[in-house]
Structures are given as C-alpha cells and as structure tokens.
Motif scaffolding. Structure first.
Motif, PDB file in Angstrom:
ATOM      1  N   GLU A 239       0.838  -1.204   0.000  1.00  0.00           N
ATOM      2  CA  GLU A 239       0.000   0.000   0.000  1.00  0.00           C
ATOM      3  C   GLU A 239       0.872   1.252   0.000  1.00  0.00           C
ATOM      4  N   GLU A 243       0.876   4.132  -2.851  1.00  0.00           N
ATOM      5  CA  GLU A 243       0.549   5.519  -2.522  1.00  0.00           C
ATOM      6  C   GLU A 243       1.687   6.457  -2.939  1.00  0.00           C
ATOM      7  N   ARG A 246       1.085   7.011  -6.543  1.00  0.00           N
ATOM      8  CA  ARG A 246      -0.281   7.378  -6.920  1.00  0.00           C
ATOM      9  C   ARG A 246      -0.264   8.630  -7.798  1.00  0.00           C
TER      10      ARG A 246
END
Length: 271
Positions: A239, A243, A246
């Motif tokens: 994750e 991110e 992103r």
C-alpha cells in the motif's frame, strides 16, 4: 450511486477478483455477464449469484470470439453499463532467463487483449455517454517488481492506456477507473508463467496471506461508486509503495482541462 439494474461485464470471472466482483455487484442488484475460458467454472460462479446472469466464454486472445461476445453482451439487456478488463496472467522468473515468448504471451493477454476488448465496446459507451470502464492493473503496474518484468511492462501499459482514454472521455459521464491490487489471496502466483512459459504450480506465502478476494471486491466497487479514478487495494508495504506512486487527482484534472480547451480538435486539425 446505485448499481441496481445495471449490467456489469467481467472478464477473468471464473475465480479470484473477477468472481468476487461478480458476487459483489450481484448482491447490489446488478445483472452480471461472466467471461473467461472455462465455461464450467463460470457456470459455478453464476450458480451462486442469485441474479440475471449471462455466460460468455472465450479466450481473450481470440479477437473474433471477443467481437462476437461483445455483440451478445450488448444485446442481452440492451446495454453494458460496467466493463471490467480483468483477465490476466502473472510471471515469476528473472529477466535474464525469460524467453521472449513469455513476454509476448503476457503482454498479449494482460495488455493487448484488454485494449482490444475495450475498443470493441467503446463505440457503445461513447454513444450512450455514460458507464464505467475498469482496468485491473496491479501495484506492479506502478512499481517495477523483480521477477515480473513482463507482467510489470503489461500492467504499466494498461495504466497508460486507461489514463489517456480517461482524458479523451472526460467530457462525457464515462468513468475510467484504474485498479491497482497488491497481494490478494488468489491463484495468481500458482498460475504465473516461469521463464520457459510453463505454469509455476505453487503459490507464495505473501499471496496466500493477502487480502481476501471478497474484501478486495467490496473496496473496488465502493471506490467506483465514489467516482475514484485510481483505486489502490493493498496493505502494508505494498500500500505504501502504491501511494508513493499514486497519480495526483490534480494531474487527471489538468489533462481533462486540456481536452475541454479543445486539445484534441487542435491536434486533429493539424493532421
């Protein structure tokens, strides 16, 4: 938003994230179209949905079969509201040992075939001016992951196609969603190709301990309902990596503003 009465078409729907998405949308009142190569496994998924379901089995590499399936999908309820480009295969092999045929096979399945399927449906979506297109990429579509050079190339490419398409469609109500899962407890590693193109035949601990497909599907469908353009479904280090890479919403908005200002018309006028 409500998905009641909508028609969702999912490729790679015989297991994993695809089957879980089918169950989630069915539970929310959607009609579901299931595609994949294994008709018997698709039928097993359909049997547990409790909603109107159409099975359209085909190999994504068979463009003629895909075109035929597209016509049947549109004709079934008169429209397709949601299309999920989910079919794919992964890889577990170092680049130095990997044959070019493995690169060709993975890029054809994970990228070229997904583009072809979307292109076949695009006139239908463009004519209606609304709907949702979902592209199941990966954290490996954002970050280069060792032992997955072919897979990363394909999944990065899928994001590039989706992002450009989103810009082109930004004056319509067609949502284009990129989904980047991390480790999800599916057979993705077991089915992954090795250096000579054979199936790996065993899973990874990180995959086996990954997010349950049902939880991943719920997070994806909730994010689509919220209008999220890039959807990261991962935990822990994966994750965090996703991110870090992103794409900012401001950049998506900037591309949409370019289109709104006539960028495409200017480009076409110069041809």
């Amino acid at each position: 938003m409500s998905f009641e009465g909508k028609t969702a078409w999912i490729t790679g729907a015989s297991s994993g994230i695809g089957a879980a998405l089918a169950r989630d949308w069915a539970a929310r009142g959607a009609h579901v179209i299931l595609s994949g190569r294994d008709e018997a496994r698709l039928a097993e998924v359909a049997a547990g949905l409790g909603t109107d379901t159409l099975i359209l089995p085909f190999d994504v590499r068979d463009e003629a079969a895909m075109q035929s399936a597209t016509e049947k999908a549109i004709g079934w309820k008169g429209n397709v509201d949601i299309f999920v480009a989910n079919a794919g295969i992964s890889q577990r092999s170092p680049a130095v040992d990997t044959s070019m045929q493995v690169y060709r096979d993975i890029i054809e399945i994970d990228l070229t075939a997904q583009i072809a399927a979307t292109q076949a449906l695009l006139p239908h979506f463009a004519e209606r001016g609304d709907g949702h297109l979902l592209f199941i990429s990966s954290i490996a579509g954002k970050v280069g992951v060792p032992m997955r050079t072919a897979y990363c190339a394909a999944k990065h490419g899928l994001i590039g196609y989706a992002d450009a398409l989103r810009g082109e469609l930004s004056r319509s109500d067609i949502g284009v969603h990129v989904v980047c899962p991390g480790s999800v407890a599916t057979d993705v590693s077991r089915n992954a190709l090795t250096s000579d193109g054979s199936k790996r035949g065993r899973s990874d601990k990180v995959i086996d301990n990954g997010i349950r497909p049902e939880d991943a599907a719920r997070r994806i469908v909730d994010a689509v309902a919220e209008g999220q353009r890039e959807i990261i479904v991962a935990e822990g280090m994966e994750e965090a990596m996703g991110e870090m890479r992103r794409t900012p919403d401001a950049l998506f908005d900037q591309v949409a503003a370019m289109v709104a200002s006539g960028y495409m018309e200017k480009m076409q006028a110069e041809e």
